[in-house]
Design a protein around this motif. Structure first.
Motif, PDB file in Angstrom:
ATOM      1  N   LEU A 195      14.952  -6.093   1.360  1.00  0.00           N
ATOM      2  CA  LEU A 195      15.649  -5.796   0.111  1.00  0.00           C
ATOM      3  C   LEU A 195      14.953  -4.820  -0.826  1.00  0.00           C
ATOM      4  O   LEU A 195      15.563  -4.302  -1.704  1.00  0.00           O
ATOM      5  CB  LEU A 195      15.446  -7.195  -1.040  1.00  0.00           C
ATOM      6  N   ARG A 196      13.557  -4.329  -0.391  1.00  0.00           N
ATOM      7  CA  ARG A 196      13.025  -3.305  -0.943  1.00  0.00           C
ATOM      8  C   ARG A 196      13.097  -3.348  -2.611  1.00  0.00           C
ATOM      9  O   ARG A 196      13.188  -2.362  -3.296  1.00  0.00           O
ATOM     10  CB  ARG A 196      13.856  -1.726  -0.827  1.00  0.00           C
ATOM     11  N   SER A 197      12.799  -4.701  -2.967  1.00  0.00           N
ATOM     12  CA  SER A 197      12.472  -4.986  -4.436  1.00  0.00           C
ATOM     13  C   SER A 197      11.242  -4.274  -4.843  1.00  0.00           C
ATOM     14  O   SER A 197      10.516  -4.060  -4.025  1.00  0.00           O
ATOM     15  CB  SER A 197      12.215  -6.500  -4.430  1.00  0.00           C
ATOM     16  N   ASP A 198      11.197  -4.187  -6.242  1.00  0.00           N
ATOM     17  CA  ASP A 198      10.000  -3.644  -6.795  1.00  0.00           C
ATOM     18  C   ASP A 198       8.816  -4.772  -6.774  1.00  0.00           C
ATOM     19  O   ASP A 198       9.121  -5.953  -6.727  1.00  0.00           O
ATOM     20  CB  ASP A 198       9.849  -3.676  -8.393  1.00  0.00           C
ATOM     21  N   PRO A 199       7.622  -4.344  -6.196  1.00  0.00           N
ATOM     22  CA  PRO A 199       6.658  -5.324  -5.953  1.00  0.00           C
ATOM     23  C   PRO A 199       6.363  -6.197  -7.170  1.00  0.00           C
ATOM     24  O   PRO A 199       6.064  -5.774  -7.943  1.00  0.00           O
ATOM     25  CB  PRO A 199       5.423  -4.420  -5.311  1.00  0.00           C
ATOM     26  N   ASP A 200       6.406  -7.479  -6.769  1.00  0.00           N
ATOM     27  CA  ASP A 200       6.111  -8.568  -7.845  1.00  0.00           C
ATOM     28  C   ASP A 200       4.785  -9.145  -7.419  1.00  0.00           C
ATOM     29  O   ASP A 200       4.636  -9.980  -6.499  1.00  0.00           O
ATOM     30  CB  ASP A 200       7.274  -9.416  -7.839  1.00  0.00           C
ATOM     31  N   PRO A 201       3.590  -9.045  -8.253  1.00  0.00           N
ATOM     32  CA  PRO A 201       2.440  -9.671  -7.875  1.00  0.00           C
ATOM     33  C   PRO A 201       2.514 -11.160  -7.791  1.00  0.00           C
ATOM     34  O   PRO A 201       1.261 -11.570  -7.300  1.00  0.00           O
ATOM     35  CB  PRO A 201       1.402  -9.017  -8.953  1.00  0.00           C
ATOM     36  N   ALA A 222       0.909  -1.270  -0.051  1.00  0.00           N
ATOM     37  CA  ALA A 222       0.016  -0.041   0.072  1.00  0.00           C
ATOM     38  C   ALA A 222       1.077   1.126   0.097  1.00  0.00           C
ATOM     39  O   ALA A 222       1.882   1.532   0.676  1.00  0.00           O
ATOM     40  CB  ALA A 222      -0.850   0.052   1.330  1.00  0.00           C
ATOM     41  N   ARG A 223       0.450   2.123  -0.727  1.00  0.00           N
ATOM     42  CA  ARG A 223       1.359   3.437  -0.833  1.00  0.00           C
ATOM     43  C   ARG A 223       0.548   4.652  -0.214  1.00  0.00           C
ATOM     44  O   ARG A 223      -0.316   5.019  -1.149  1.00  0.00           O
ATOM     45  CB  ARG A 223       1.567   3.808  -1.981  1.00  0.00           C
ATOM     46  N   PRO A 224       0.774   5.132   0.981  1.00  0.00           N
ATOM     47  CA  PRO A 224       1.751   4.768   1.904  1.00  0.00           C
ATOM     48  C   PRO A 224       1.246   3.613   2.584  1.00  0.00           C
ATOM     49  O   PRO A 224       0.061   3.168   2.786  1.00  0.00           O
ATOM     50  CB  PRO A 224       1.839   5.896   2.714  1.00  0.00           C
ATOM     51  N   SER A 225       2.024   2.792   3.340  1.00  0.00           N
ATOM     52  CA  SER A 225       1.814   1.512   4.165  1.00  0.00           C
ATOM     53  C   SER A 225       2.184   1.754   5.372  1.00  0.00           C
ATOM     54  O   SER A 225       3.222   2.179   5.855  1.00  0.00           O
ATOM     55  CB  SER A 225       2.648   0.289   3.528  1.00  0.00           C
ATOM     56  N   VAL A 226       0.989   1.708   6.284  1.00  0.00           N
ATOM     57  CA  VAL A 226       1.307   1.859   7.625  1.00  0.00           C
ATOM     58  C   VAL A 226       2.030   0.654   8.344  1.00  0.00           C
ATOM     59  O   VAL A 226       2.946   1.013   9.067  1.00  0.00           O
ATOM     60  CB  VAL A 226      -0.117   1.948   8.475  1.00  0.00           C
ATOM     61  N   THR A 242       5.509 -16.301   4.605  1.00  0.00           N
ATOM     62  CA  THR A 242       5.424 -15.128   4.768  1.00  0.00           C
ATOM     63  C   THR A 242       6.770 -14.338   4.681  1.00  0.00           C
ATOM     64  O   THR A 242       6.722 -13.274   4.352  1.00  0.00           O
ATOM     65  CB  THR A 242       4.681 -14.687   5.962  1.00  0.00           C
ATOM     66  N   ALA A 243       7.795 -15.088   5.316  1.00  0.00           N
ATOM     67  CA  ALA A 243       9.112 -14.430   5.367  1.00  0.00           C
ATOM     68  C   ALA A 243       9.599 -13.999   3.833  1.00  0.00           C
ATOM     69  O   ALA A 243      10.060 -12.939   4.009  1.00  0.00           O
ATOM     70  CB  ALA A 243      10.103 -15.472   5.995  1.00  0.00           C
ATOM     71  N   PRO A 244       9.360 -14.567   2.907  1.00  0.00           N
ATOM     72  CA  PRO A 244       9.900 -14.025   1.847  1.00  0.00           C
ATOM     73  C   PRO A 244       9.237 -12.756   1.414  1.00  0.00           C
ATOM     74  O   PRO A 244       9.892 -11.861   0.468  1.00  0.00           O
ATOM     75  CB  PRO A 244       9.774 -15.114   0.417  1.00  0.00           C
ATOM     76  N   LEU A 245       8.026 -12.636   1.578  1.00  0.00           N
ATOM     77  CA  LEU A 245       7.340 -11.502   1.385  1.00  0.00           C
ATOM     78  C   LEU A 245       7.727 -10.071   2.073  1.00  0.00           C
ATOM     79  O   LEU A 245       8.113  -8.915   1.702  1.00  0.00           O
ATOM     80  CB  LEU A 245       6.002 -11.227   1.719  1.00  0.00           C
ATOM     81  N   TYR A 246       8.056 -10.384   3.370  1.00  0.00           N
ATOM     82  CA  TYR A 246       8.865  -9.239   4.232  1.00  0.00           C
ATOM     83  C   TYR A 246      10.240  -9.196   3.568  1.00  0.00           C
ATOM     84  O   TYR A 246      10.608  -7.869   3.707  1.00  0.00           O
ATOM     85  CB  TYR A 246       8.904  -9.705   5.628  1.00  0.00           C
ATOM     86  N   HIS A 247      11.012 -10.133   3.299  1.00  0.00           N
ATOM     87  CA  HIS A 247      12.279 -10.016   2.998  1.00  0.00           C
ATOM     88  C   HIS A 247      12.278  -8.881   1.747  1.00  0.00           C
ATOM     89  O   HIS A 247      12.840  -7.951   1.522  1.00  0.00           O
ATOM     90  CB  HIS A 247      12.977 -11.581   2.780  1.00  0.00           C
ATOM     91  N   HIS A 248      11.523  -9.305   0.783  1.00  0.00           N
ATOM     92  CA  HIS A 248      11.672  -8.709  -0.418  1.00  0.00           C
ATOM     93  C   HIS A 248      11.002  -7.321  -0.211  1.00  0.00           C
ATOM     94  O   HIS A 248      11.645  -6.116  -1.054  1.00  0.00           O
ATOM     95  CB  HIS A 248      10.770  -9.310  -1.657  1.00  0.00           C
ATOM     96  N   LEU A 249       9.957  -7.218   0.441  1.00  0.00           N
ATOM     97  CA  LEU A 249       9.504  -5.785   0.365  1.00  0.00           C
ATOM     98  C   LEU A 249       9.964  -4.964   1.484  1.00  0.00           C
ATOM     99  O   LEU A 249       9.621  -3.464   1.350  1.00  0.00           O
ATOM    100  CB  LEU A 249       7.769  -5.961   0.459  1.00  0.00           C
TER     101      LEU A 249
END
Lengths: 179, 179
Positions: free
Chosen positions: A155-161, A85-89, A145-152
């Motif tokens: 790693l601050r990866s571009d979100p990949d749906p 979400a932009r912005p994400s609480v 769930t960990a890979p989502l936290y790790h990427h987003l």
């Protein structure tokens, strides 16, 4: 009154991050006297902790689709939406947890509550015979769930749906549930 | 001179965290004139970015045990040691990445470099027939390492020495490699 103040914390946080968060700005935005806010929440750490504790008070329940991999998919889709979400609480609160020990402790409690509620996903799957009875529920949930936290978050990866789906499927397969 | 300054950054960071990190303190600890440090690194963000870039310059190579699951185990054991060291420079740098955009960008580059070097683990496994040729190497690596970051950096769980092993095994199983 608590609802307005906590909503104002979220709004300030996503607007300016932790650095811009002050008790005075929160009080002004919420339309509540600053003395009242100081008395009840003391400081920014107290406000952040209460945002997270309020989140744990809600009646959120995990998905129940009838199959473990679909439950994990649905769970990951919710998490992905919250983190992108932009912005994400959620992302702002995680960032704040590196600044305030009180926020870090509240975030720990929040995740403990959420992962605790999700254990039923694994228990139901075991009840359906999808998993052995002694499966470590927390380990399945973290794997998903960990890979989502790790990427987003890290790693601050571009979100990949495709990410929520992939991580859920990988976790299900790791525990022998593949469809 | 770079080596002393960057070592001083690490020492200051683990001692007092991001809040205590100043160019002056780093210069004093390194025994280098402060003007020199300001000229070359500009500010704290510049110093942190260079610590990470220096890490990427090294000749680190990933484990090569002859089997994917053992490679992932060895990799995770290294990561676990780095994240649970007391004090941990890695953990301090991650925390700093939520304060300094420059540190965040440098951390992103550092991880890109490290995960890039690790892709050979998956390529070698594919060469041995352990995995299909078209396996997404990054996805395997993230599945193995993400639970460690999640537990130790975000959830701030008590370190569990079984964690590196479990996460490596789960990731290997997710991709059909189980021994």
């Amino acid at each position: 009154m608590r609802a307005q103040v906590l909503e104002a914390v979220g709004a300030e946080l996503v607007e300016g991050g932790y650095d811009a968060l002050t008790v005075d700005a929160v009080a002004a935005r919420a339309g509540v006297h600053r003395t009242t806010v100081y008395r009840r929440w003391r400081d920014v750490g107290g406000l952040l902790a209460d945002v997270l504790d309020a989140g744990a008070d809600d009646d959120w329940t995990p998905p129940d689709t009838g199959a473990l991999d679909d439950d994990l998919r649905a769970l990951n889709r919710e998490l992905y939406a919250a983190l992108t979400a932009r912005p994400s609480v959620t992302a702002a609160l995680i960032a704040a947890s590196f600044r305030s020990a009180e926020a870090a402790e509240a975030l720990r409690r929040f995740w403990e509550d959420r992962y605790g509620r999700c254990e039923v996903l694994v228990e139901r799957a075991a009840g359906r015979g999808e998993l052995p009875r002694d499966t470590d529920a927390r380990r399945v949930l973290i794997a998903a769930t960990a890979p989502l936290y790790h990427h987003l978050v890290l790693l601050r990866s571009d979100p990949d749906p495709a990410l929520p789906e992939q991580a859920a499927r990988d976790a299900a397969r790791a525990f022998g549930v593949a469809r």
